[in-house]
Scaffold this active site. Structure first.
Site, PDB file in Angstrom:
ATOM      1  N   SER A 117       0.807  -1.215   0.000  1.00  0.00           N
ATOM      2  CA  SER A 117       0.000   0.000   0.000  1.00  0.00           C
ATOM      3  C   SER A 117       0.843   1.271   0.000  1.00  0.00           C
ATOM      4  CB  SER A 117      -0.952  -0.047   1.181  1.00  0.00           C
ATOM      5  OG  SER A 117      -1.835   1.034   1.124  1.00  0.00           O
ATOM      6  N   HIS A 118       0.686   2.070   1.034  1.00  0.00           N
ATOM      7  CA  HIS A 118       1.346   3.380   1.108  1.00  0.00           C
ATOM      8  C   HIS A 118       2.754   3.291   1.671  1.00  0.00           C
ATOM      9  CE1 HIS A 118      -0.687   2.172   4.670  1.00  0.00           C
ATOM     10  NE2 HIS A 118       0.117   2.923   5.379  1.00  0.00           N
ATOM     11  N   LYS A 130      -1.808  -9.910  -0.290  1.00  0.00           N
ATOM     12  CA  LYS A 130      -3.111 -10.126   0.336  1.00  0.00           C
ATOM     13  C   LYS A 130      -4.001 -10.898  -0.623  1.00  0.00           C
ATOM     14  CE  LYS A 130      -4.794  -5.569  -0.935  1.00  0.00           C
ATOM     15  NZ  LYS A 130      -5.696  -4.484  -0.684  1.00  0.00           N
ATOM     16  N   ASP A 281      -2.542   6.359  -3.624  1.00  0.00           N
ATOM     17  CA  ASP A 281      -1.397   5.747  -2.936  1.00  0.00           C
ATOM     18  C   ASP A 281      -0.742   4.658  -3.781  1.00  0.00           C
ATOM     19  OD1 ASP A 281      -3.445   3.888  -2.787  1.00  0.00           O
ATOM     20  OD2 ASP A 281      -2.755   3.091  -0.873  1.00  0.00           O
ATOM     21  N   ASP A 283      -1.027   1.384  -4.119  1.00  0.00           N
ATOM     22  CA  ASP A 283      -1.842   0.403  -4.841  1.00  0.00           C
ATOM     23  C   ASP A 283      -3.177   0.962  -5.316  1.00  0.00           C
ATOM     24  OD1 ASP A 283      -2.603   0.549  -2.147  1.00  0.00           O
ATOM     25  OD2 ASP A 283      -3.471  -1.460  -2.183  1.00  0.00           O
ATOM     26  N   ASP A 285      -5.795   2.463  -3.827  1.00  0.00           N
ATOM     27  CA  ASP A 285      -7.092   2.413  -3.139  1.00  0.00           C
ATOM     28  C   ASP A 285      -7.350   3.621  -2.250  1.00  0.00           C
ATOM     29  OD1 ASP A 285      -5.256   1.644  -1.242  1.00  0.00           O
ATOM     30  OD2 ASP A 285      -6.217  -0.273  -0.750  1.00  0.00           O
ATOM     31  N   ARG A 286      -6.317   4.417  -1.981  1.00  0.00           N
ATOM     32  CA  ARG A 286      -6.547   5.599  -1.139  1.00  0.00           C
ATOM     33  C   ARG A 286      -6.707   6.858  -1.989  1.00  0.00           C
ATOM     34  NH1 ARG A 286      -3.018   5.306   4.334  1.00  0.00           N
ATOM     35  NH2 ARG A 286      -3.462   3.126   4.819  1.00  0.00           N
ATOM     36  N   GLU A 368     -11.074   7.114   7.814  1.00  0.00           N
ATOM     37  CA  GLU A 368     -10.239   8.298   8.021  1.00  0.00           C
ATOM     38  C   GLU A 368      -8.888   8.162   7.328  1.00  0.00           C
ATOM     39  OE1 GLU A 368      -7.363   7.691   9.844  1.00  0.00           O
ATOM     40  OE2 GLU A 368      -8.038   5.635  10.154  1.00  0.00           O
ATOM     41  N   LYS A 380     -11.615  -0.163  -1.257  1.00  0.00           N
ATOM     42  CA  LYS A 380     -11.689   1.277  -1.398  1.00  0.00           C
ATOM     43  C   LYS A 380     -11.024   1.635  -2.720  1.00  0.00           C
ATOM     44  CE  LYS A 380      -7.747   2.104   1.686  1.00  0.00           C
ATOM     45  NZ  LYS A 380      -7.429   0.919   2.475  1.00  0.00           N
TER      46      LYS A 380
HETATM   47  C1  G16 Z   1      -5.364  -0.612   5.259  1.00  0.00           C
HETATM   48  C2  G16 Z   1      -6.775  -1.052   5.516  1.00  0.00           C
HETATM   49  C3  G16 Z   1      -7.603   0.103   5.988  1.00  0.00           C
HETATM   50  C4  G16 Z   1      -6.971   0.741   7.189  1.00  0.00           C
HETATM   51  C5  G16 Z   1      -5.548   1.145   6.869  1.00  0.00           C
HETATM   52  C6  G16 Z   1      -4.795   1.646   8.091  1.00  0.00           C
HETATM   53  O1  G16 Z   1      -5.336   0.278   4.197  1.00  0.00           O
HETATM   54  O2  G16 Z   1      -7.365  -1.616   4.384  1.00  0.00           O
HETATM   55  O3  G16 Z   1      -8.861  -0.387   6.304  1.00  0.00           O
HETATM   56  O4  G16 Z   1      -7.709   1.857   7.594  1.00  0.00           O
HETATM   57  O5  G16 Z   1      -4.841   0.034   6.391  1.00  0.00           O
HETATM   58  O6  G16 Z   1      -4.751   0.618   9.010  1.00  0.00           O
HETATM   59  P1  G16 Z   1      -3.907   0.741  10.324  1.00  0.00           P
HETATM   60  O7  G16 Z   1      -4.473   1.932  11.051  1.00  0.00           O
HETATM   61  O8  G16 Z   1      -4.117  -0.560  11.042  1.00  0.00           O
HETATM   62  O9  G16 Z   1      -2.476   0.998   9.938  1.00  0.00           O
HETATM   63  P2  G16 Z   1      -4.212   0.195   3.097  1.00  0.00           P
HETATM   64  O10 G16 Z   1      -4.474   1.344   2.186  1.00  0.00           O
HETATM   65  O11 G16 Z   1      -2.912   0.310   3.854  1.00  0.00           O
HETATM   66  O12 G16 Z   1      -4.378  -1.151   2.479  1.00  0.00           O
END
Ligand code: G16
Length: 547
Positions: A117-118, A130, A281, A283, A285-286, A368, A380
């Site tokens: 992800s990010h 995943k 981001d 991948d 999704d953000r 958030e 997302k």
């Molecule tokens: C993932 C999850 C999100 C979550 C985020 C942050 O996003 O899919 O639901 O809000 O991580 O999670 P945490 O607060 O546990 O670090 P992504 O975009 O990283 O796949």
């Protein structure tokens, strides 16, 4: 035509710590690159799934370092384990929402997304994997826990001996009895977007001189954004910046927030700022949304999109319900109340929205953490959020700032901020949470930050659709005036622990809607620090990132 290739069973022993977190298994590349590490996890995954023989698997990733290597391993293991077909994005590229879209459209058995992800990418940075189920969404915990259990007892994995597949040429080849189909990563996704939005209205908006800057942050959304925004919608060439996916994301964090999307922030703060800024981001999704002179918090974005979604053809029939993760502000709840639709509060993690979306109980959901999405896929979706905002702007004929301010005037403003303490010592973080678990329930009835505490608990969730439960999802302190402080440890980091503190306060008075959120929340922020003794447990005087 099938070609027989030798299937090898390779002996292996378990690795510790292959438990998926908030969103899959994320580790340093060096961990993933150890021999058998990825193979063990993938075999444990296949061993935990039933009934995929001859079925289709979708595979793709965000293009980060190690992506191509991992794709080749997965293709050979999928062939050895009996999949009938793998659809893989050209170059090994598929955004997370595109994987979800392709799984659903082609009725695949499931999909594997390679991404952290990010988190940064590169030989010394992060990698991740995943699994998404046939509905298109992240595997629920009963699946990820079964995979984890299997990783602890695994003794062998199956893989075919064959040369690497050419990932850069579209079309079909075979790997043993399995067909490998290299697909255009953008096509199915772009077609879905065309069905949801008023493309003519957005095209007219751009033709009328509306300017957007979309920062793809050298990550996966570049090709998607170029094709849809510049190609199909006629946005000016150069609308998409940092649009070529790089293995190390240009050395940055591909995280769309005000800290990491600095190229975009510079453009938006410049003299000739465009009308709208957006970023996605690693991948895809953000999303982050900016207007000229205004930053839209993800929580507000969810609320505003819920109030306006009917302006897009895909949502013309209205929103059935809205869901947000617990730490997300309650701005969307106020919209739901006015619309007379249900609002759901789930634990952090997109996977918790899956049952609600599948059951038709919600149309939109958001978090958030810069996540917004709908029932069009089961992830997302960053670019989708940008397109919905464009659709709303085109139909309302107002600037982003006017839309946001108008929303606050109608519903009140929820001041909101998240303070992250990254890379702290795990023991200290665990002790801090234990301290909160022990003391927060006792705060109920007391006064903190000049407000009466009416709630003090550790959030537990029972899924209203399938009855599954999740405990210890974050410490909540709720106040009589609607303010909240929430604490949780991140489930996505790869080094030490990250403490997240979420602070919100509701302000109905439009005369007081122009404060800096850090000032508007100052007394609650101070209380959040002292109640948890953050400095004492973490040794940190200040957060590393504020969003
Ligand atoms: C993932 C999850 C999100 C979550 C985020 C942050 O996003 O899919 O639901 O809000 O991580 O999670 P945490 O607060 O546990 O670090 P992504 O975009 O990283 O796949």
């Amino acid at each position: 035509m099938s070609h027989s290739v030798p299937v090898q069973t390779v002996a292996t022993t378990p690795f510790e710590g292959q438990r998926p977190g908030t969103s899959g298994l994320r580790k340093k590349v060096k961990v993933f690159a150890q021999s058998h590490y990825l193979e063990n996890f993938v075999q444990a995954l296949f061993d935990s799934l039933d009934g995929f023989s001859g079925g289709t698997l979708v595979v793709g990733g965000d293009g980060r370092y190690h992506n191509r290597t991992a794709v080749q391993v997965i293709l050979k293991m999928a062939a050895a384990n009996g999949f009938g077909r793998v659809k893989v994005g050209r170059g090994g590229i598929l955004s997370t929402p595109a994987v979800s879209c392709v799984i659903r459209k082609h009725k695949a058995f499931g999909g594997i997304v390679l991404s952290a992800s990010h988190n940064p990418g590169g030989p010394d940075e992060d990698f991740g994997i995943k699994y998404n189920v046939s509905a298109g969404g992240p595997a629920p915990e009963k699946v990820t826990e079964a995979v984890y259990a299997r990783t602890q007892t695994i003794s062998g994995y199956r893989i075919v001996e064959a040369p690497d597949v050419d990932l850069d040429r579209l079309g079909e080849t075979t790997l043993g009895d399995m067909v490998v189909e290299v697909i255009d990563p953008v096509a199915d996704y772009a077609e879905l977007m065309e069905q949801l939005f008023d493309m003519d209205a957005i095209r007219a908006l751009f033709a009328g001189g509306f300017r957007l800057c979309f920062d793809a942050m050298h990550a996966v959304t570049g090709p998607y954004a170029r094709e849809i925004l510049e190609g199909r919608l006629g946005a000016a060439p150069g609308t998409v910046i940092n649009g070529t996916p790089l293995e190390d994301f240009g050395g940055g964090h591909p995280d769309p927030n005000l800290v990491h999307a600095h190229d975009l922030v510079e453009v938006m703060e410049g003299a000739d700022a465009p009308d709208m800024g957006a970023a996605s981001d690693g991948d895809g999704d953000r999303n982050m949304i900016l207007g000229r002179g205004i930053y839209v918090t993800p929580s507000d974005s969810l609320a505003i999109l819920t109030a306006n979604a009917h302006l897009a053809p895909g949502y013309a029939r209205g929103v059935a319900g809205v869901a947000r993760s617990m730490p997300t502000s309650r701005a969307a709840d106020r919209v739901a109340e006015k619309l007379g639709i249900p609002a759901f509060e789930t634990p952090t993690g997109w996977k918790f929205f899956g049952t609600l979306l599948d059951a038709g109980k919600v149309t939109l959901c958001g978090e958030e953490s810069f996540g917004t999405g709908s029932d069009h896929v089961r992830e997302k979706d960053g670019l989708w959020a940008v397109l919905l905002w464009l659709n709303v702007v085109a139909k309302r004929g107002e600037s982003i700032a006017d839309i946001v301010r108008g929303h606050w005037a109608e519903y009140g403003r929820t001041y909101y901020s998240r303070h992250d303490y990254e890379g702290i010592d795990s023991d200290g973080a665990d002790r801090l949470m234990a301290h909160l678990r022990a003391t927060v329930p006792g705060l109920v009835g007391q006064t903190v930050a000049g407000r009466e505490v009416v709630l003090g608990d550790d959030f537990a969730y029972t899924d209203p659709v399938d009855g599954s439960t999740a405990a210890k999802q974050g410490i909540r302190i709720g106040f009589a005036d609607g303010s909240r402080i929430v604490y949780r440890l991140s489930g996505t980091g790869t080094a030490g622990a990250t403490l997240r503190v979420y602070i919100e306060r509701y302000e109905p008075d439009a005369a007081r809607h122009d404060l800096d959120p850090q000032e508007a929340l100052a007394d609650l922020i101070a209380a959040a620090g002292s109640v948890a003794d953050i400095a004492g447990f973490t040794g940190r005087e200040a957060p590393t990132v504020i969003t």
